[in-house]
Design an enzyme around this catalytic site. Structure first.
Site, PDB file in Angstrom:
ATOM      1  N   HIS A   1       0.838  -1.197   0.000  1.00 15.24           N
ATOM      2  CA  HIS A   1       0.000   0.000   0.000  1.00 15.24           C
ATOM      3  C   HIS A   1       0.869   1.241   0.000  1.00 15.24           C
ATOM      4  O   HIS A   1       1.940   1.248   0.609  1.00 15.24           O
ATOM      5  CB  HIS A   1      -0.928   0.023   1.227  1.00 15.24           C
TER       6      HIS A   1
ATOM      7  N   ASP B   1      -8.183  -4.913  -0.974  1.00 16.06           N
ATOM      8  CA  ASP B   1      -8.662  -5.688  -2.121  1.00 16.06           C
ATOM      9  C   ASP B   1      -8.423  -7.189  -2.006  1.00 16.06           C
ATOM     10  O   ASP B   1      -9.049  -7.967  -2.719  1.00 16.06           O
ATOM     11  CB  ASP B   1      -8.019  -5.157  -3.407  1.00 16.06           C
TER      12      ASP B   1
HETATM   13  C1  LIG Z   1      -0.472  -0.371  -3.875  1.00 16.22           C
HETATM   14  C2  LIG Z   1       0.846  -0.092  -4.602  1.00 16.22           C
HETATM   15  C3  LIG Z   1       0.531   0.500  -5.979  1.00 16.22           C
HETATM   16  C4  LIG Z   1       1.643   0.894  -3.765  1.00 16.22           C
HETATM   17  O1  LIG Z   1       2.708   1.234  -4.515  1.00 16.22           O
HETATM   18  P1  LIG Z   1       3.960   2.091  -4.030  1.00 16.22           P
HETATM   19  O2  LIG Z   1       3.748   2.701  -2.714  1.00 16.22           O
HETATM   20  O3  LIG Z   1       4.266   2.963  -5.160  1.00 16.22           O
HETATM   21  O4  LIG Z   1       5.028   1.011  -3.812  1.00 16.22           O
HETATM   22  P2  LIG Z   1       5.962   0.489  -4.946  1.00 16.22           P
HETATM   23  O5  LIG Z   1       5.151  -0.040  -6.083  1.00 16.22           O
HETATM   24  O6  LIG Z   1       6.980   1.527  -5.240  1.00 16.22           O
HETATM   25  O7  LIG Z   1       6.640  -0.695  -4.157  1.00 16.22           O
HETATM   26  C5  LIG Z   1       7.710  -0.570  -3.234  1.00 16.22           C
HETATM   27  C6  LIG Z   1       8.458  -1.903  -3.237  1.00 16.22           C
HETATM   28  O8  LIG Z   1       7.585  -2.946  -2.787  1.00 16.22           O
HETATM   29  C7  LIG Z   1       7.349  -3.866  -3.828  1.00 16.22           C
HETATM   30  N1  LIG Z   1       5.938  -4.174  -3.861  1.00 16.22           N
HETATM   31  C8  LIG Z   1       4.933  -3.325  -3.562  1.00 16.22           C
HETATM   32  N2  LIG Z   1       3.767  -3.948  -3.710  1.00 16.22           N
HETATM   33  C9  LIG Z   1       4.051  -5.194  -4.104  1.00 16.22           C
HETATM   34  C10 LIG Z   1       3.253  -6.305  -4.411  1.00 16.22           C
HETATM   35  N3  LIG Z   1       1.939  -6.235  -4.344  1.00 16.22           N
HETATM   36  N4  LIG Z   1       3.865  -7.443  -4.776  1.00 16.22           N
HETATM   37  C11 LIG Z   1       5.194  -7.514  -4.835  1.00 16.22           C
HETATM   38  N5  LIG Z   1       6.011  -6.496  -4.555  1.00 16.22           N
HETATM   39  C12 LIG Z   1       5.433  -5.361  -4.197  1.00 16.22           C
HETATM   40  C13 LIG Z   1       7.764  -3.160  -5.114  1.00 16.22           C
HETATM   41  O9  LIG Z   1       8.144  -4.064  -6.122  1.00 16.22           O
HETATM   42  C14 LIG Z   1       8.904  -2.324  -4.623  1.00 16.22           C
HETATM   43  O10 LIG Z   1      10.013  -3.168  -4.447  1.00 16.22           O
HETATM   44  P3  LIG Z   1      11.474  -2.689  -4.840  1.00 16.22           P
HETATM   45  O11 LIG Z   1      11.741  -1.513  -3.927  1.00 16.22           O
HETATM   46  O12 LIG Z   1      12.285  -3.873  -4.598  1.00 16.22           O
HETATM   47  O13 LIG Z   1      11.362  -2.268  -6.289  1.00 16.22           O
HETATM   48  C15 LIG Z   1       1.661  -1.384  -4.752  1.00 16.22           C
HETATM   49  O14 LIG Z   1       1.883  -1.956  -3.480  1.00 16.22           O
HETATM   50  C16 LIG Z   1       1.002  -2.371  -5.668  1.00 16.22           C
HETATM   51  O15 LIG Z   1       1.148  -2.269  -6.890  1.00 16.22           O
HETATM   52  N6  LIG Z   1       0.226  -3.362  -5.118  1.00 16.22           N
HETATM   53  C17 LIG Z   1      -0.458  -4.284  -5.924  1.00 16.22           C
HETATM   54  C18 LIG Z   1      -1.737  -3.664  -6.463  1.00 16.22           C
HETATM   55  C19 LIG Z   1      -2.783  -3.454  -5.400  1.00 16.22           C
HETATM   56  O16 LIG Z   1      -3.034  -4.340  -4.597  1.00 16.22           O
HETATM   57  N7  LIG Z   1      -3.433  -2.287  -5.424  1.00 16.22           N
HETATM   58  C20 LIG Z   1      -4.509  -1.970  -4.504  1.00 16.22           C
HETATM   59  C21 LIG Z   1      -4.106  -0.867  -3.592  1.00 16.22           C
HETATM   60  S1  LIG Z   1      -5.354  -0.586  -2.338  1.00 16.22           S
END
Ligand SMILES: CC(C)(COP(=O)(O)OP(=O)(O)OC[C@H]1O[C@@H](n2cnc3c(N)ncnc32)[C@H](O)[C@@H]1OP(=O)(O)O)[C@@H](O)C(=O)NCCC(=O)NCCS
Length: 372
Positions: free
Chosen positions: A257, A308
């Site tokens: 998140h 979710d």
């Molecule tokens: C929610 C979300 C977009 C938040 O994104 P964010 O704060 O920008 O975090 P990032 O995408 O930059 O992730 C930070 C790190 O955690 C990892 N990470 C974050 N969510 C992850 C996931 N669901 N699965 C695997 N790795 C994940 C990223 O790969 C990144 O790793 P790295 O530093 O080694 O590259 C992200 O966690 C995600 O894409 N989750 C899956 C989609 C989801 O469930 N969305 C609903 C949100 S309520």
């Protein structure tokens, strides 16, 4: 330069909801989400978000009556639906229908606070009808008209599935609606507020919000989580599945998140509901797969589920088709989006951030015949 994704940038002052990402807390108007999930109906939450206080008996009766009276959709939308049911995805249908609904709103282009309150409640009331109608139509089933005698969430399940749900199932859906009702400055709410800040109308702002929610990194994650549960198929396959996905640098949907650094407080409620609904329906498979995935993702990546993840198994066991899970998030979030739009209008300044220019400078125009 601002961090990519505008993390921690404060984009608005709001009295609607608040998050403590470090401790995993969420409040609507100062009420803890666990308190509301346990005790409030969705109708009360709608009132709370729109009016910033809990309703007394009369106020609850009035808002409930208004929502019930507004469940029917216009002939125009009914006529549009066969094409949408045949040609578009559920989220596209919802986006297009909300945009089209502006044509027949009784308040027209009146942008007064009173008209916008009515528009907000109409959107809350009518979008479940649209979604149920769409599902019945695309599956060749008879349309079920709204039942004025039952509450908002129960009526939606009845219109969708063709029979009145048990009290327990209706309560579970109602609680999920409460959990999804608002969530501070997420991408779709921010989108709605940006549109509202130009003094564009409520329908335009909500159309934009639905468009933003559609993406898999936002609302689309509950559907992706369900597809993952189906792909995994049994708890003993969870570890290999997660390892393989992470090795291919793919995200595990429903985890992580942008704000919560610990378990999303909505996910703890949904996890309990997933188990309860699974036990009641004699179908614990989805809960068990989910629980195992949660353990493995925590172990391998240190990430917790977000709203979710367990919503997927809850909705699946309630009989909701996977591709309706994101639009259900949208119809529940209608309460929060519209409240934010109204709040933006109340103390508005057009939202116009800056950008850091990183392209080349001092370029000279070259006639096309001289370009390589
Ligand atoms: C929610 C979300 C977009 C938040 O994104 P964010 O704060 O920008 O975090 P990032 O995408 O930059 O992730 C930070 C790190 O955690 C990892 N990470 C974050 N969510 C992850 C996931 N669901 N699965 C695997 N790795 C994940 C990223 O790969 C990144 O790793 P790295 O530093 O080694 O590259 C992200 O966690 C995600 O894409 N989750 C899956 C989609 C989801 O469930 N969305 C609903 C949100 S309520």
């Amino acid at each position: 330069m601002t961090e990519k994704g505008l993390r921690e940038v404060v984009a608005a002052a709001t009295s609607i909801s608040d998050i403590d990402g470090t401790h995993g807390r969420l409040w609507y108007v100062g009420y803890d989400i666990h308190d509301l999930a346990e005790n409030a109906t969705y109708e009360e939450v709608v009132y709370l978000l729109q009016n910033l206080h809990l309703p007394n008996r009369q106020e609850l009766e009035d808002v409930t009556d208004f929502l019930v009276q507004e469940r029917e959709v216009s002939r125009f939308l009914q006529d549009l639906m066969p094409t949408l049911a045949q040609q578009t995805s559920p989220m596209s249908m919802l986006r297009t229908s909300v945009s089209a609904a502006s044509a027949y709103d009784p308040d027209g282009w009146d942008n007064s606070p009173e008209a916008n309150e009515r528009k907000a409640l109409r959107l809350v009331a009518k979008t479940p009808t649209l979604l149920a109608m769409y599902q019945r139509m695309r599956t060749g089933q008879e349309i079920v008209p709204p039942n004025p005698k039952i509450p908002h969430a129960a009526n939606f399940l009845a219109m969708l599935l063709g029979e009145e749900p048990s009290q327990e199932d209706a309560d579970v859906l109602d609680t999920t609606f409460t959990l999804y009702a608002d969530h501070t400055m997420n991408a779709s709410t921010f989108t709605a507020r940006i549109i509202a800040s130009t003094l564009s109308d409520m329908f335009s702002a909500i159309t934009g919000a639905i468009a933003a929610l559609k993406g898999p990194l936002h609302g689309g994650a509950n559907e992706e989580a369900m597809k993952m549960l189906e792909e995994v198929g049994s708890p003993d396959r969870a570890a290999a599945y997660v390892r393989d996905r992470l090795a291919r640098k793919q995200k595990i949907m429903g985890f992580g998140h942008a704000v919560y650094k610990t378990m999303d407080p909505r996910a703890t409620v949904l996890k309990r509901l997933s188990r309860e609904v699974g036990e009641r329906h004699g179908d614990l498979r989805w809960y068990e797969i989910s629980e195992r995935i949660e353990e493995v993702v925590m172990h391998q990546k240190g990430l917790s589920p977000n709203v979710d993840f367990y919503a997927a198994s809850v909705y699946h066991v309630l009989g909701i088709p996977t591709d309706l899970m994101t639009p259900i998030f949208a119809i529940a979030r209608m309460a929060g989006w519209t409240a934010h739009v109204r709040e933006q209008y109340e103390d508005n300044r057009v939202i116009r951030p800056d950008s850091d220019y990183i392209g080349p400078r001092h370029q000279q125009y070259v006639p096309i015949e001289q370009r390589g």
